[in-house]
Design a protein around this motif. Structure first.
Motif, PDB file in Angstrom:
ATOM      1  N   GLU A 180      36.807  53.002  14.878  1.00  0.00           N
ATOM      2  CA  GLU A 180      37.912  53.067  15.654  1.00  0.00           C
ATOM      3  C   GLU A 180      38.772  52.189  15.924  1.00  0.00           C
ATOM      4  O   GLU A 180      39.844  52.053  16.398  1.00  0.00           O
ATOM      5  N   GLY A 181      38.342  50.697  15.499  1.00  0.00           N
ATOM      6  CA  GLY A 181      39.219  49.611  15.691  1.00  0.00           C
ATOM      7  C   GLY A 181      39.014  48.977  16.978  1.00  0.00           C
ATOM      8  O   GLY A 181      38.432  49.494  17.840  1.00  0.00           O
ATOM      9  N   ILE A 182      39.975  48.017  17.254  1.00  0.00           N
ATOM     10  CA  ILE A 182      39.892  47.259  18.569  1.00  0.00           C
ATOM     11  C   ILE A 182      40.867  48.312  19.475  1.00  0.00           C
ATOM     12  O   ILE A 182      42.160  48.643  18.937  1.00  0.00           O
ATOM     13  N   GLN A 183      40.540  48.734  20.725  1.00  0.00           N
ATOM     14  CA  GLN A 183      41.079  49.478  21.410  1.00  0.00           C
ATOM     15  C   GLN A 183      42.331  48.449  22.054  1.00  0.00           C
ATOM     16  O   GLN A 183      42.396  47.200  22.281  1.00  0.00           O
ATOM     17  N   PRO A 184      43.359  49.094  22.409  1.00  0.00           N
ATOM     18  CA  PRO A 184      44.441  48.367  23.109  1.00  0.00           C
ATOM     19  C   PRO A 184      44.079  47.689  24.409  1.00  0.00           C
ATOM     20  O   PRO A 184      43.485  48.360  25.197  1.00  0.00           O
ATOM     21  N   ALA A 185      44.684  46.595  24.973  1.00  0.00           N
ATOM     22  CA  ALA A 185      44.425  46.116  26.429  1.00  0.00           C
ATOM     23  C   ALA A 185      44.771  46.972  27.492  1.00  0.00           C
ATOM     24  O   ALA A 185      45.714  47.739  27.211  1.00  0.00           O
ATOM     25  N   ALA A 186      43.763  47.127  28.464  1.00  0.00           N
ATOM     26  CA  ALA A 186      44.034  48.232  29.532  1.00  0.00           C
ATOM     27  C   ALA A 186      44.372  47.325  30.834  1.00  0.00           C
ATOM     28  O   ALA A 186      44.380  46.054  30.757  1.00  0.00           O
ATOM     29  N   TYR A 187      44.860  47.958  31.946  1.00  0.00           N
ATOM     30  CA  TYR A 187      44.945  47.219  33.101  1.00  0.00           C
ATOM     31  C   TYR A 187      43.715  46.755  33.632  1.00  0.00           C
ATOM     32  O   TYR A 187      42.630  47.338  33.582  1.00  0.00           O
ATOM     33  N   GLN A 188      43.645  45.453  33.947  1.00  0.00           N
ATOM     34  CA  GLN A 188      42.536  44.801  33.981  1.00  0.00           C
ATOM     35  C   GLN A 188      41.920  44.899  35.635  1.00  0.00           C
ATOM     36  O   GLN A 188      40.693  44.603  35.681  1.00  0.00           O
ATOM     37  N   ASN A 189      42.498  45.220  36.646  1.00  0.00           N
ATOM     38  CA  ASN A 189      42.153  45.519  37.951  1.00  0.00           C
ATOM     39  C   ASN A 189      41.505  44.155  38.297  1.00  0.00           C
ATOM     40  O   ASN A 189      40.313  44.188  39.218  1.00  0.00           O
ATOM     41  N   THR A 190      41.882  42.910  38.177  1.00  0.00           N
ATOM     42  CA  THR A 190      41.308  41.744  38.587  1.00  0.00           C
ATOM     43  C   THR A 190      42.021  41.444  39.877  1.00  0.00           C
ATOM     44  O   THR A 190      42.997  41.563  40.337  1.00  0.00           O
ATOM     45  N   GLY A 191      41.213  40.556  40.495  1.00  0.00           N
ATOM     46  CA  GLY A 191      41.659  39.803  41.956  1.00  0.00           C
ATOM     47  C   GLY A 191      41.377  38.453  41.910  1.00  0.00           C
ATOM     48  O   GLY A 191      40.839  37.725  41.217  1.00  0.00           O
ATOM     49  N   THR A 192      41.206  37.789  43.278  1.00  0.00           N
ATOM     50  CA  THR A 192      40.881  36.289  43.523  1.00  0.00           C
ATOM     51  C   THR A 192      39.181  36.306  43.550  1.00  0.00           C
ATOM     52  O   THR A 192      38.568  37.149  43.899  1.00  0.00           O
ATOM     53  N   ALA A 193      39.061  35.597  42.801  1.00  0.00           N
ATOM     54  CA  ALA A 193      37.690  35.177  42.437  1.00  0.00           C
ATOM     55  C   ALA A 193      36.730  34.698  43.691  1.00  0.00           C
ATOM     56  O   ALA A 193      37.413  33.655  44.282  1.00  0.00           O
ATOM     57  N   GLU A 194      35.772  35.184  43.985  1.00  0.00           N
ATOM     58  CA  GLU A 194      34.808  34.825  45.209  1.00  0.00           C
ATOM     59  C   GLU A 194      34.181  33.325  44.730  1.00  0.00           C
ATOM     60  O   GLU A 194      34.020  33.210  43.491  1.00  0.00           O
ATOM     61  N   PRO A 195      33.517  32.656  45.426  1.00  0.00           N
ATOM     62  CA  PRO A 195      32.913  31.481  45.354  1.00  0.00           C
ATOM     63  C   PRO A 195      31.614  31.822  44.361  1.00  0.00           C
ATOM     64  O   PRO A 195      31.047  33.060  43.981  1.00  0.00           O
ATOM     65  N   PHE A 196      30.960  30.983  43.383  1.00  0.00           N
ATOM     66  CA  PHE A 196      30.063  31.322  42.631  1.00  0.00           C
ATOM     67  C   PHE A 196      28.819  31.978  43.431  1.00  0.00           C
ATOM     68  O   PHE A 196      28.500  31.663  44.536  1.00  0.00           O
ATOM     69  N   TYR A 197      28.180  33.194  42.769  1.00  0.00           N
ATOM     70  CA  TYR A 197      27.312  33.835  43.051  1.00  0.00           C
ATOM     71  C   TYR A 197      27.483  34.603  44.245  1.00  0.00           C
ATOM     72  O   TYR A 197      26.639  35.256  45.236  1.00  0.00           O
ATOM     73  N   THR A 198      28.757  35.092  44.608  1.00  0.00           N
ATOM     74  CA  THR A 198      29.166  35.908  45.620  1.00  0.00           C
ATOM     75  C   THR A 198      29.559  37.304  44.937  1.00  0.00           C
ATOM     76  O   THR A 198      30.335  37.423  44.370  1.00  0.00           O
ATOM     77  N   LEU A 199      28.757  38.393  45.179  1.00  0.00           N
ATOM     78  CA  LEU A 199      28.661  39.601  44.910  1.00  0.00           C
ATOM     79  C   LEU A 199      29.000  40.578  46.215  1.00  0.00           C
ATOM     80  O   LEU A 199      28.215  40.621  46.802  1.00  0.00           O
ATOM     81  N   ASN A 200      30.285  40.799  46.209  1.00  0.00           N
ATOM     82  CA  ASN A 200      30.586  41.746  47.017  1.00  0.00           C
ATOM     83  C   ASN A 200      30.279  43.424  47.077  1.00  0.00           C
ATOM     84  O   ASN A 200      30.644  43.764  45.882  1.00  0.00           O
ATOM     85  N   ILE A 201      29.758  44.038  47.899  1.00  0.00           N
ATOM     86  CA  ILE A 201      29.058  45.313  47.763  1.00  0.00           C
ATOM     87  C   ILE A 201      29.622  46.276  48.781  1.00  0.00           C
ATOM     88  O   ILE A 201      29.540  45.936  49.949  1.00  0.00           O
ATOM     89  N   THR A 202      30.050  47.351  48.311  1.00  0.00           N
ATOM     90  CA  THR A 202      30.508  48.367  49.316  1.00  0.00           C
ATOM     91  C   THR A 202      29.979  49.723  48.795  1.00  0.00           C
ATOM     92  O   THR A 202      29.872  50.055  47.821  1.00  0.00           O
TER      93      THR A 202
END
Length: 428
Positions: A180-202
């Motif tokens: 299929e080849g390399i797919q085009p870039a998608a909307y990344q939905n990134t945000g401000t990074a938390e401090p190391f080892y902080t995993l926010n769970i909802t």
């Protein structure tokens, strides 16, 4: 009690395991978690006895990973452990191959919750749920609950079957490769990074019958409906951000291949689908997105196409040139390939292993199930869901500060008429 003979042979990683091992680093490991919330307070000593009894029956989980000249490989881990531990506030932390006596599986308890975390190179969700279901049965047995060992449980006093350790990718690889080849870039939905080892769970808890009925109104399955809602949520979120150019919104949807290619393997046996909506074509309503996802799944979920895709993945692993490249040079190349083909083309991941079922004797002792996908390589959220009885649990987990995605997703479901109860480890 019959004790299993120690598992002694080493074996190669499967196609997925090769990738996850190459990506592992201090900041990132492919780790996921399943939890069962029991009706009674967890007894740590009984849980430890259950782990000790269960692990020999599942040799694919009782391994350590070793670094060869050209590839990683698994060998049996005869070190003490793994030991159950009190739970932590930030789960799914990266695996360090040399720590914790080399164990790649972890066990935690907190009040009524029992959790297992697994490095994805060992197994996929379906294999781990088989392991976890058996562990819970042994734990309840240690608590004096009589257990009927139905086929969905694997008796811990019987030897493991060789079929449970097979590399199903290699077994079903054919001659035709789908490129299929390399797919085009998608909307990344990134945000401000938390401090190391902080995993926010909802986590959101929903009545399963209400979600099923809503999906039926759209002529869709629960997975198709929730996939569409998440796509719609991300499309609207990107539009509110008012970028210069809106990018496609695409999700990685893992598919359990056991329903299409018969296998008893407890190792990895999944492929990923990529439903994608291009907002430059115009605005999409939820019914239109559900219809698209529904037909996309039916178009691509066929044995012939999936076999051609997995054949290409196996061919990559067995490429003669790649085999003679030292692992120190191979890992950065595979990490770059993963970024281009496994991160950049996606806005996030949604996985739904489905209903967790147990024998009738176990059911009254389990309140609910939970699932958490570990951190991404970027500060963005992943989504996962699992059901038990009439409760559907949906988790958003990630290392970003913002809560836009999960908040709007659950608000959308409420507007659809589905009640949602929210729990989170975020600190207000």
């Amino acid at each position: 009690m019959h004790r299993q003979k120690p598992h002694t042979r080493w074996y190669r990683l499967d196609n997925a395991g090769v990738l996850y091992s190459a990506l592992q680093k201090e900041e990132y490991s492919a780790v996921y978690r399943f939890s069962a919330v029991m009706t009674e307070q967890v007894d740590p000593q009984a849980l430890q006895r259950a782990v000790t009894r269960t692990m020999p029956r599942f040799p694919g989980f009782g391994v350590r990973i070793k670094k060869g000249v050209f590839w990683y490989y698994f060998e049996p881990n005869h070190a003490p452990g793994p030991f159950v531990k009190p739970d932590i506030s930030n789960p799914c932390q990266p695996i360090r191959f040399q720590e914790d006596n080399g164990w790649l599986v972890r066990f935690y308890y907190y009040e009524k919750r029992i959790s297992v975390e697994v490095f994805h190179a060992l197994s996929d969700g379906a294999g781990t749920l088989t392991f976890f279901r058996t562990l819970l049965a042994v734990y309840l047995e240690e608590q004096g609950v009589p257990i009927s060992w139905t086929p969905e449980l694997l008796p811990v006093d019987s030897p493991p079957r060789s079929a449970e350790l097979e590399d199903a990718y290699a077994r079903y690889a054919g001659k035709r490769v789908l490129r299929e080849g390399i797919q085009p870039a998608a909307y990344q939905n990134t945000g401000t990074a938390e401090p190391f080892y902080t995993l926010n769970i909802t986590m959101g808890f929903l009545p399963l019958d209400a979600v099923k009925e809503k999906a039926r109104q759209y002529n869709a399955s629960i997975t198709e409906y929730l996939t569409a809602v998440l796509l719609k949520t991300l499309l609207d979120k990107q539009h509110r951000e008012n970028p210069v150019r809106e990018r496609p919104v695409a999700l990685a949807i893992p598919i359990n291949l056991r329903g299409y290619f018969p296998s008893e393997t407890l190792r990895n046996f999944i492929l990923t689908l990529r439903p994608c909506i291009d907002p430059t074509l115009g605005e999409y309503t939820l019914p239109e997105i559900v219809s698209y996802v529904h037909h996309y799944f039916r178009l691509h979920l066929n044995r012939q196409e999936m076999r051609a895709v997995l054949t290409g993945n196996v061919r990559f692993q067995t490429n003669r040139l790649l085999q003679i490249i030292p692992i120190s040079l191979k890992n950065p190349v595979m990490a770059l390939g993963y970024h281009l083909a496994g991160v950049r083309p996606y806005s996030g991941t949604y996985t739904n292993p489905g209903a967790f079922t147990v024998p009738e004797a176990m059911a009254p002792h389990i309140q609910r199930m939970e699932v958490v996908l570990g951190q991404d390589t970027k500060p963005r959220v992943h989504c996962a869901s699992i059901s038990y009885g009439n409760q559907l649990e949906i988790t958003f987990a990630g290392t970003q500060v913002e809560t836009d995605t999960e908040r709007e997703f659950f608000r959308f479901l409420v507007r659809e008429g589905i009640p949602v109860k929210i729990e989170s480890n975020r600190v207000c």
